[in-house]
Design a protein around this motif. Structure first.
Motif: not given
Length: 422
Positions: A339-363
Motif C-alpha cells: 500500500g505504501l509503495s503504491n502511494a509513492l509510485r502513483h501519488a508521489g510525496r503526498v501525506p498517507v494515513r495508515l491505521r492498523i486495528t487489532v481486536d479479538d477477531d480481526d486485524v
C-alpha cells in the motif's frame, strides 16, 4: 493398404520392437509357469503311477492358464505400473502422454495394471511359444525338396493319399507357418498398443492428484511472485525516490542527502535479505540461508524508509501488534508495504494515513492518500499490486477493497485472526 505398407507394418522397426516386448512377456511368464507346473505335479497324484507329470498339450495349456493367476496378483504391487509403462513406451510405441507416470495409487489403478500384466504375459507366452516351436518346423518343411522329411510328417503325407502331391506343398506350408508367427506377433503387439492407454493410462484419481499438484505449484509460483513484487518492488520504488530526493537537495541540504543515502543503503541491505528469503523457497533441500520474514512489529522501520523517500505517513495502531499470529502478521506487513509503495509510485510525496486495528477477531489495515490533481491515475488493472493484496487476503479468508472516493484513494483490508489459510 499396399504390399509395401503391409510389409512395413509386419516387419518394420515398430513390429520388431513389439515382438521383443512380447518375448519379454513370455520370459516374465516362465517363473509363474514353472511354479504352477510344480504345484500341479505335487497336487495331482496317480494311484498307480505315482506323481503326475503333465505332458499332453491339454495339460500344458492348463498349466499356462494356471500360471496367469499368480501373475495377476503380483501385478497389484504399485511399482509394476511404471515399469510396464516404460516398456510399453519404449517397445510398443505408446505415447508418453497416454501413460501414467507414477505408481498405482488406488485399487482401480492396480486392477487395470493387473489386467494389462496378465494380457502381456498371455500374448507374450503364446508368441514366445510359437517363436520357439514354429520356425524349426517351417525350416524343415521349406527344405523338404532337398532333404528327407521326418518320419512323422512322412506318415502324415501318406495318410493324406498318394494321388495328391502333398510333399510338393511342404515349402508352402513352411512359409505359411512363418507368416502365421509374424501375423500373430503383429496382431498381439497391436492389441497391446491399443490397450496400453486404457489399462496403463491415468485414472480419474491420478488426474485429480495431478491437478492438485499443478495447483500447488501454481500457488507456490503466485506466492513467490507476490513476495518478490511486494518486497523487492517496494525497495526499488523507495530507493528510486530516495535517490531522486538526495540528488535534488545534494547542494542545498547535504544533511538530508546523507540521510537519504543512508536510507538507500539500509533499504538495499534489507531487500537483499528478503530476496534471499524468497529465493530460499525455490530450493528443494531447504538449505538456503533465509532471513526471518518481517511482521507488523517491524512496521516502524518500513515507515522510516518511506519517510526518507520524501513521503509523509500518519500512523496510528490500536491493539497489540505483537499478539497477531505470525502468518497473519507477515501477510499484513506485506499489505502495508504494498500500500505504501503504491502511494509513492502513483501519488508521489503526498501525506498517507495508515491505521492498523487489532481486536479479538480481526486485524484491519486502512491506507488513505489524496489523489494527484489532474486526470485520474490508471491504477486498476495497471499492475499486480492490488491483485496481490486481494490474493493475500483471500488466502487468509479475509477481504479487501480499494478505490477513489472524493479525491482520496483508500485501501481497506480485513484479515481474520483465527481463519485457517486456504
Amino acid at each position: 493398404m499396399t504390399a509395401a505398407a503391409l510389409r512395413r507394418a509386419a516387419l518394420g522397426r515398430r513390429a520388431r520392437l513389439r515382438w521383443v516386448h512380447l518375448l519379454l512377456g513370455g520370459a516374465l511368464l516362465m517363473p509363474y509357469y514353472l511354479a504352477a507346473n510344480t504345484l500341479l505335479v505335487l497336487l495331482v497324484q496317480d494311484p498307480d503311477r505315482g506323481a503326475f507329470i503333465p505332458s499332453s498339450v491339454f495339460w500344458q495349456f492348463a498349466v499356462f492358464a494356471l500360471a496367469l493367476a499368480p501373475a495377476a496378483v503380483t501385478a497389484l504391487y504399485p511399482l509394476v505400473r511404471p515399469l510396464e509403462g516404460a516398456a510399453a513406451r519404449a517397445l510398443c510405441g505408446v505415447p508418453e502422454a497416454d501413460l501414467a507416470a507414477g505408481p498405482s495409487r488406488s485399487w482401480a489403478a492396480r486392477g487395470r495394471t493387473a489386467a494389462w500384466y496378465t494380457l502381456h504375459l498371455l500374448t507374450g507366452g503364446i508368441v514366445s511359444g510359437m517363436s520357439l516351436a514354429v520356425p524349426p518346423m517351417a525350416v524343415v518343411l521349406i527344405a523338404s525338396p532337398v532333404t528327407a522329411l521326418p518320419a512323422g510328417i512322412e506318415d502324415l503325407y501318406r495318410h493324406g493319399g498318394t494321388d495328391f502331391p502333398w510333399p510338393a506343398l511342404a515349402p508352402l506350408a513352411g512359409l505359411a507357418l512363418l507368416a502365421l508367427v509374424v501375423g500373430t506377433s503383429w496382431a498381439a503387439g497391436s492389441l497391446l498398443a491399443r490397450c496400453a492407454p486404457v489399462l496403463l493410462g491415468p485414472t480419474a484419481a491420478d488426474r485429480l492428484a495431478e491437478a492438485e499438484e499443478r495447483a500447488l505449484q501454481l500457488a507456490l509460483r503466485n506466492r513467490l511472485a507476490r513476495e518478490l513484487h511486494d518486497s523487492v518492488g517496494h525497495a526499488l520504488s523507495a530507493v528510486t525516490l530516495q535517490a531522486a530526493a538526495a540528488r535534488r537537495v545534494l547542494d542545498a541540504d547535504p544533511a538530508f542527502a546523507r540521510q537519504a543515502l543512508t536510507s538507500i543503503e539500509e533499504t538495499a541491505r534489507e531487500a537483499v535479505g528478503e530476496l534471499d528469503t524468497v529465493l530460499g523457497l525455490l530450493r528443494e533441500d531447504g538449505t538456503a540461508p533465509t532471513a526471518p520474514a518481517p511482521t507488523l512489529t517491524d512496521v516502524d522501520g518500513l515507515l522510516e524508509r518511506t519517510r526518507a523517500a520524501g513521503g509523509t505517513v500518519d500512523f496510528a495502531a490500536r491493539g497489540g501488534l505483537a499478539e497477531v499470529p505470525a502468518v497473519v502478521s507477515r501477510e499484513a506487513y506485506r499489505i502495508v508495504q504494498e500500500g505504501l509503495s503504491n502511494a509513492l509510485r502513483h501519488a508521489g510525496r503526498v501525506p498517507v494515513r495508515l491505521r492498523i486495528t487489532v481486536d479479538d477477531d480481526d486485524v484491519e489495515v486502512t491506507l488513505e492518500n489524496p489523489l494527484k490533481p489532474g486526470p485520474a491515475p490508471r491504477r486498476q488493472g495497471g499492475g499486480r499490486g492490488l491483485l496481490g493484496i486481494a490474493e493475500r487476503a483471500r488466502l487468509l479468508r479475509g477481504d479487501s477493497s480499494s478505490g477513489a472516493h472524493d479525491g482520496v484513494w483508500q485501501l481497506s483490508v480485513r484479515l481474520p485472526l483465527r481463519g485457517e489459510a486456504r
